[in-house]
Structures are given as C-alpha cells and as structure tokens.
Design an enzyme around this catalytic site. Structure first.
Site, PDB file in Angstrom:
ATOM      1  N   SER A 149      -8.136  -4.115  -2.318  1.00 50.11           N
ATOM      2  CA  SER A 149      -8.556  -2.750  -1.997  1.00 50.11           C
ATOM      3  C   SER A 149      -9.589  -2.308  -3.024  1.00 50.11           C
ATOM      4  O   SER A 149      -9.625  -2.838  -4.146  1.00 50.11           O
ATOM      5  CB  SER A 149      -7.354  -1.809  -2.099  1.00 50.11           C
ATOM      6  OG  SER A 149      -7.768  -0.456  -2.070  1.00 50.11           O
ATOM      7  N   TYR A 162       0.090   1.466  -6.820  1.00 51.01           N
ATOM      8  CA  TYR A 162      -0.767   0.826  -5.809  1.00 51.01           C
ATOM      9  C   TYR A 162      -2.007   0.215  -6.465  1.00 51.01           C
ATOM     10  O   TYR A 162      -2.348  -0.947  -6.227  1.00 51.01           O
ATOM     11  CB  TYR A 162      -1.173   1.860  -4.755  1.00 51.01           C
ATOM     12  CG  TYR A 162      -2.019   1.303  -3.626  1.00 51.01           C
ATOM     13  CD1 TYR A 162      -1.431   0.615  -2.570  1.00 51.01           C
ATOM     14  CD2 TYR A 162      -3.404   1.465  -3.607  1.00 51.01           C
ATOM     15  CE1 TYR A 162      -2.190   0.105  -1.534  1.00 51.01           C
ATOM     16  CE2 TYR A 162      -4.172   0.960  -2.569  1.00 51.01           C
ATOM     17  CZ  TYR A 162      -3.566   0.286  -1.530  1.00 51.01           C
ATOM     18  OH  TYR A 162      -4.331  -0.230  -0.503  1.00 51.01           O
ATOM     19  N   LYS A 166      -3.152  -3.857  -6.739  1.00 51.21           N
ATOM     20  CA  LYS A 166      -4.396  -4.343  -6.136  1.00 51.21           C
ATOM     21  C   LYS A 166      -5.299  -4.987  -7.189  1.00 51.21           C
ATOM     22  O   LYS A 166      -6.012  -5.950  -6.903  1.00 51.21           O
ATOM     23  CB  LYS A 166      -5.101  -3.195  -5.406  1.00 51.21           C
ATOM     24  CG  LYS A 166      -4.334  -2.717  -4.167  1.00 51.21           C
ATOM     25  CD  LYS A 166      -4.105  -3.838  -3.167  1.00 51.21           C
ATOM     26  CE  LYS A 166      -3.389  -3.389  -1.909  1.00 51.21           C
ATOM     27  NZ  LYS A 166      -3.204  -4.471  -0.930  1.00 51.21           N
ATOM     28  N   TYR A 207     -11.322  12.386   3.715  1.00 48.67           N
ATOM     29  CA  TYR A 207     -12.371  11.364   3.749  1.00 48.67           C
ATOM     30  C   TYR A 207     -13.481  11.689   4.745  1.00 48.67           C
ATOM     31  O   TYR A 207     -14.632  11.319   4.523  1.00 48.67           O
ATOM     32  CB  TYR A 207     -11.769   9.977   3.996  1.00 48.67           C
ATOM     33  CG  TYR A 207     -11.127   9.449   2.739  1.00 48.67           C
ATOM     34  CD1 TYR A 207     -11.898   9.144   1.624  1.00 48.67           C
ATOM     35  CD2 TYR A 207      -9.748   9.302   2.645  1.00 48.67           C
ATOM     36  CE1 TYR A 207     -11.324   8.692   0.453  1.00 48.67           C
ATOM     37  CE2 TYR A 207      -9.154   8.850   1.470  1.00 48.67           C
ATOM     38  CZ  TYR A 207      -9.945   8.548   0.376  1.00 48.67           C
ATOM     39  OH  TYR A 207      -9.374   8.117  -0.782  1.00 48.67           O
TER      40      TYR A 207
END
Ligand code: NAP
Length: 258
Positions: A149, A162, A166, A207
């Site tokens: 990610s 998280y 990643k 977003y």
C-alpha cells in the site's frame, strides 16, 4: 505437466482481490478464490469465472491461522495438483482507526496477523511447495506477489499498525526474492494507491475532495482493475529479469514535486 497454471489469491472474494482473480482467469489461469467470512462473495466470483469458461474454486481460510493456511494449500493441491502463483492480497485496515497515542493491542494483533504474519507464513509454505513442484518438473517456475500500500511510506497517524505491516511487506518481499531466485521463483511487491473498494467506502467523501484538489497527478480513484493489470503483467512474465521490485499503482502519489 498439466497445461493450466494455478493461482491462489488471498482475499480474492471482494475489492482488489476480486479484480485480480477475474484478470488472472481471463489469462487462462485456474484460480483459488480465498475468503475469510463471506462465502456469498467468493461464490459470486467463482460463478462469474466459470460462466466465462474459466476454472475457479472458493476456499475459506483466515490467513492469520496456521491451520487455515495448511487447509488452503491442501485444498489447492488436491483440486489442481499444482500452484504456480501466490498473490498475498488479503488485508484489513486498523480497527477503529485510533490515533497513535490511543492505538490498541487488539487492533495491532489482528492487523499484524492478517497483513503480515499470514502473508509471511503462507509464502513460506507455498514457496516450499513450489520448490518441490519445480524439482519434480510439475511446474516450470513460480511467482509470488505481495500487495502492500502507499501506507508503506505515507504516514497516517490513525492507522499505525496498518502502516507498519505494509512497510514490513517490502522487506518480506526482498527476503523471499533473495532466497528464491535460484529456485526460479520471482517475488514482487505491488503498492496500490487509494482504490475504490469496501475498505475505502467509509472515506469516500474525504478522497473525492482530495483527488479533485490534485493529491496525486492522475486525478481519479484507482480501481481494482488497475491493480489487477499490474499483477497480470507480472504473472505473464513480462519482468523475467526482475525480482524484489516494488511496482506503484497509485496515480503517481509517490512522486514528490516542488
Ligand atoms: P476489501 O475490499 O476490504 O476486501 C478484503 C478482502 O480480504 C476480502 O475478500 C476479505 O474476505 C479478505 N480478508 C480479510 N481478512 C482476511 C483474512 N484474515 N483471511 C483471508 N481473507 C481475508 O479490501 P481491498 O480494498 O480490496 O484491499 C485488498 C488489499 O489491498 C489489502 O491488503 C489492502 O491493504 C490493500 N490496499 C488497498 C487499498 C485501497 O485503497 N482499497 C490501497 C492500498 C492497499 P471476506 O469478505 O470473506 O472477509
């Protein structure tokens, strides 16, 4: 040697994983559509692939569980007799998206189990099977693709666990790439940007606005198909002299500009 190559896609039932399953099936691979909790979603992917003349099965397994990883590999080999491609795609976001000063061990444990421990030990397990199959002449080569990610480098203070998983996927990719090159198994990292899926549905409005303002140069949402095409290029062996690389699929978010 049977003709059809076989791909295991973790978290293949929804979002990015679903896009990858459908793209690999279009390329003619038989696909193991892994899921954890939603058999309906996995069955829908399998039905779509078989209706188009492809081969697919659904396989329930929590990638964080050693027992489940064993049964996923066993089911794949019992059904198809081989495994050529592993896509470590299953992943979950931080539970509760709490600030780094409030983050909980409960979230840490489940996020690390799903996003890092699961992919590491599944890769180890599948790599050993691939080495055996290559040695027996049952498959010519192997490919392992890890979905990380933009959170591997971009800081989100409300998703620390998280982000750390990643980032670690990058080192995991390099470790296995180094170890497996001599066995004819290439290992890659694909790093998506913000992709429209159930995972990002709760932050859609945020977003929409940031994309319109130009947070990344290609001003649109990423789609599962964007990631699936990158995975397909790697699976088709268009990068035979590359291993351990990271491929960004993020609309150019990783660029820095002045
Ligand atoms: P998603 O829409 O939430 O789908 C997640 C998939 O993973 C589902 O198929 C789910 O199956 C499966 N899954 C969850 N936990 C699992 C477990 N313990 N074992 C096996 N399968 C499990 O997520 P997504 O957006 O497609 O994300 C896929 C991957 O891309 C993740 O690794 C994510 O971190 C990464 N990524 C996503 C984005 C994005 O913007 N969406 C950006 C960068 C990276 P069930 O439905 O059965 O639970």
């Amino acid at each position: 040697m049977p003709e059809t190559r076989v791909a295991v896609v973790t978290g293949g039932s929804r979002g990015i994983g679903r896009g990858i399953c459908e793209e690999l099936a279009r390329l003619g691979l038989a696909v193991v559509v892994n899921y954890a909790t939603r058999p309906d979603a996995a069955d829908e992917v399998v039905a779509g692939i078989t209706a188009s003349g492809g081969r697919a099965i659904a396989a329930k397994a929590n990638v964080g569980s050693a027992e489940d990883r064993d049964s996923l590999v066993a089911k794949t080999l019992e059904t198809f007799g081989r495994v050529d491609v592993l896509v470590n795609n299953a992943g979950i976001t931080s539970q509760g998206r709490k600030d780094v000063l409030e983050a909980t061990e409960e979230s840490w444990n489940v996020v690390f189990d799903t996003n890092l421990k699961g992919p590491f030990f599944l890769t180890q397990r599948v790599a050993n099977e691939m080495i055996r199959l290559i040695g027996e002449g049952a498959i010519p080569s192997g490919k392992i693709i890890n979905i990380s990610s933009l959170s591997r480098f971009a800081v989100s203070v409300n998703r620390a666990d998280y982000c750390m998983t990643k980032a670690a996927i990058g080192m995991m990719t390099k470790l296995f790439a180094q170890r497996l090159a001599e066995q004819n198994i290439n290992v890659y990292e694909v790093s998506p940007g913000v992709i429209a899926s159930d995972m990002t549905a709760p932050v859609k409005e945020k977003y929409d606005k940031l994309i319109a303002e130009g947070l990344w140069p290609i001003r649109r949402w990423g789609q599962p198909d964007d990631v699936a095409k990158a995975v397909a290029a790697l699976v088709q062996d268009y990068f035979p002299f590359s291993t351990g690389d990271v491929f960004n699929v993020d609309g150019g978010f990783h660029l820095r500009s002045l």
